[in-house]
Design an enzyme around this catalytic site. Structure first.
Site, PDB file in Angstrom:
ATOM      1  CE  LYS A   1      -3.816  -2.393   2.382  1.00  0.00           C
ATOM      2  NZ  LYS A   1      -4.747  -2.371   3.547  1.00  0.00           N
TER       3      LYS A   1
ATOM      4  CE1 TYR B   1      -9.203  -3.344   0.422  1.00  0.00           C
ATOM      5  CE2 TYR B   1      -8.284  -1.340  -0.529  1.00  0.00           C
ATOM      6  CZ  TYR B   1      -8.128  -2.504   0.220  1.00  0.00           C
ATOM      7  OH  TYR B   1      -6.903  -2.810   0.768  1.00  0.00           O
TER       8      TYR B   1
ATOM      9  CG  PHE C   1     -13.210   1.277   7.061  1.00  0.00           C
ATOM     10  CD1 PHE C   1     -12.708   0.798   5.852  1.00  0.00           C
ATOM     11  CD2 PHE C   1     -13.839   0.370   7.914  1.00  0.00           C
ATOM     12  CE1 PHE C   1     -12.822  -0.540   5.503  1.00  0.00           C
ATOM     13  CE2 PHE C   1     -13.953  -0.986   7.572  1.00  0.00           C
ATOM     14  CZ  PHE C   1     -13.444  -1.435   6.357  1.00  0.00           C
TER      15      PHE C   1
ATOM     16  CG  ASN D   1      -3.403  -2.544   7.040  1.00  0.00           C
ATOM     17  OD1 ASN D   1      -3.226  -2.137   5.890  1.00  0.00           O
ATOM     18  ND2 ASN D   1      -4.446  -3.274   7.386  1.00  0.00           N
TER      19      ASN D   1
ATOM     20  CG  HIS E   1      -5.028  -6.479  -0.226  1.00  0.00           C
ATOM     21  ND1 HIS E   1      -6.242  -6.430   0.409  1.00  0.00           N
ATOM     22  CD2 HIS E   1      -5.145  -7.444  -1.182  1.00  0.00           C
ATOM     23  CE1 HIS E   1      -7.067  -7.307  -0.141  1.00  0.00           C
ATOM     24  NE2 HIS E   1      -6.423  -7.936  -1.116  1.00  0.00           N
TER      25      HIS E   1
ATOM     26  CD  GLU F   1      -8.596  -9.339  -3.305  1.00  0.00           C
ATOM     27  OE1 GLU F   1      -7.464  -9.791  -2.992  1.00  0.00           O
ATOM     28  OE2 GLU F   1      -9.404  -8.883  -2.470  1.00  0.00           O
TER      29      GLU F   1
HETATM   30  P1  ADP Z   1      -7.750  -7.076   5.594  1.00  0.00           P
HETATM   31  O1  ADP Z   1      -6.938  -6.130   4.725  1.00  0.00           O
HETATM   32  O2  ADP Z   1      -6.945  -7.566   6.759  1.00  0.00           O
HETATM   33  O3  ADP Z   1      -8.387  -8.185   4.811  1.00  0.00           O
HETATM   34  P2  ADP Z   1     -10.393  -5.833   5.714  1.00  0.00           P
HETATM   35  O4  ADP Z   1     -10.715  -6.578   4.463  1.00  0.00           O
HETATM   36  O5  ADP Z   1     -11.344  -5.935   6.852  1.00  0.00           O
HETATM   37  O6  ADP Z   1      -8.936  -6.215   6.265  1.00  0.00           O
HETATM   38  O7  ADP Z   1     -10.265  -4.283   5.383  1.00  0.00           O
HETATM   39  C1  ADP Z   1      -9.615  -3.834   4.209  1.00  0.00           C
HETATM   40  C2  ADP Z   1      -8.699  -2.676   4.576  1.00  0.00           C
HETATM   41  O8  ADP Z   1      -9.514  -1.574   5.018  1.00  0.00           O
HETATM   42  C3  ADP Z   1      -7.754  -2.936   5.729  1.00  0.00           C
HETATM   43  O9  ADP Z   1      -6.565  -3.608   5.349  1.00  0.00           O
HETATM   44  C4  ADP Z   1      -7.469  -1.539   6.218  1.00  0.00           C
HETATM   45  O10 ADP Z   1      -6.529  -0.843   5.394  1.00  0.00           O
HETATM   46  C5  ADP Z   1      -8.841  -0.885   6.062  1.00  0.00           C
HETATM   47  N1  ADP Z   1      -9.652  -1.009   7.291  1.00  0.00           N
HETATM   48  C6  ADP Z   1     -10.264  -2.142   7.747  1.00  0.00           C
HETATM   49  N2  ADP Z   1     -10.946  -1.899   8.887  1.00  0.00           N
HETATM   50  C7  ADP Z   1     -10.760  -0.582   9.162  1.00  0.00           C
HETATM   51  C8  ADP Z   1     -11.199   0.293  10.205  1.00  0.00           C
HETATM   52  N3  ADP Z   1     -11.986  -0.147  11.201  1.00  0.00           N
HETATM   53  N4  ADP Z   1     -10.806   1.592  10.167  1.00  0.00           N
HETATM   54  C9  ADP Z   1     -10.030   2.055   9.157  1.00  0.00           C
HETATM   55  N5  ADP Z   1      -9.589   1.298   8.127  1.00  0.00           N
HETATM   56  C10 ADP Z   1      -9.928  -0.010   8.133  1.00  0.00           C
HETATM   57 MG    MG Z   2      -9.881  -8.101   3.337  1.00  0.00          MG
END
Ligand code: ADP
Ligand code: MG
Length: 140
Positions: A14, A54, A62, A117, A120, A131
């Site tokens: 990212k 997404y 969010f 974070n 992905h 994807e």
């Molecule tokens: P992952 O990437 O671990 O699969 P998710 O699919 O739940 O997690 O979410 C996609 C992305 O959206 C996350 O990697 C993160 O960047 C963002 N995200 C998820 N939950 C939150 C939240 N509560 N607040 C802000 N950003 C979030």
């Molecule tokens: Mg996810």
């Protein structure tokens, strides 16, 4: 014996990972786990491309902020292939929230918030197919 399941999964460095110059270290972790790089490209995501990627999250509070973030700088999109590739990449990435991620995982080491974070990883075989073809339609 359990049959060997060769999978292809999508990983994205990212914009925060790109800015922190972590591409090499991230690739090294995946390679050391035995996975093989199948495709890699740098993208400057448009809003539409990020929103499509997404779209499962479009009703989440969010979502607007996530799209801002994902379009805030370059990303590096990669397809990784190997036995159990989907789970392997998610294990190496760590939990979504860096504070909850296991020590040594990418998100624990370098993530700054649940949004920022670093990486992905596809979360299952259905999403990985969507994807991978979303970014690499010609990959086979
Ligand atoms: P992952 O990437 O671990 O699969 P998710 O699919 O739940 O997690 O979410 C996609 C992305 O959206 C996350 O990697 C993160 O960047 C963002 N995200 C998820 N939950 C939150 C939240 N509560 N607040 C802000 N950003 C979030
Ligand atoms: Mg996810």
């Amino acid at each position: 014996m359990t049959p060997i399941r060769i999978e292809t999964t999508l990983s994205i460095v990212k914009p925060d990972g790109f800015k922190k110059r972590l591409i090499g270290k991230i690739i090294q972790k995946y390679e050391e786990s035995g996975l093989t790089l199948a495709a890699i490209q740098r993208f400057d995501l448009t809003r539409a491309k990020a929103e499509g990627f997404y779209s499962v999250h479009k009703e989440r509070p969010f979502f607007p902020s996530l799209i801002e973030f994902m379009t805030s700088g370059p990303v590096v999109v990669m397809a990784w292939r190997g036995e159990g590739a989907i789970d392997k990449v998610r294990e190496i990435n760590g939990a979504t929230d860096p504070k909850k991620a296991a020590p040594g995982t990418i998100r624990a080491l370098w993530g700054e918030s649940i949004q920022n974070n670093i990486v992905h990883g596809s979360d299952g075989s259905g999403t990985s197919k969507f994807e991978v073809s979303y970014f690499f339609p010609d990959l086979r």
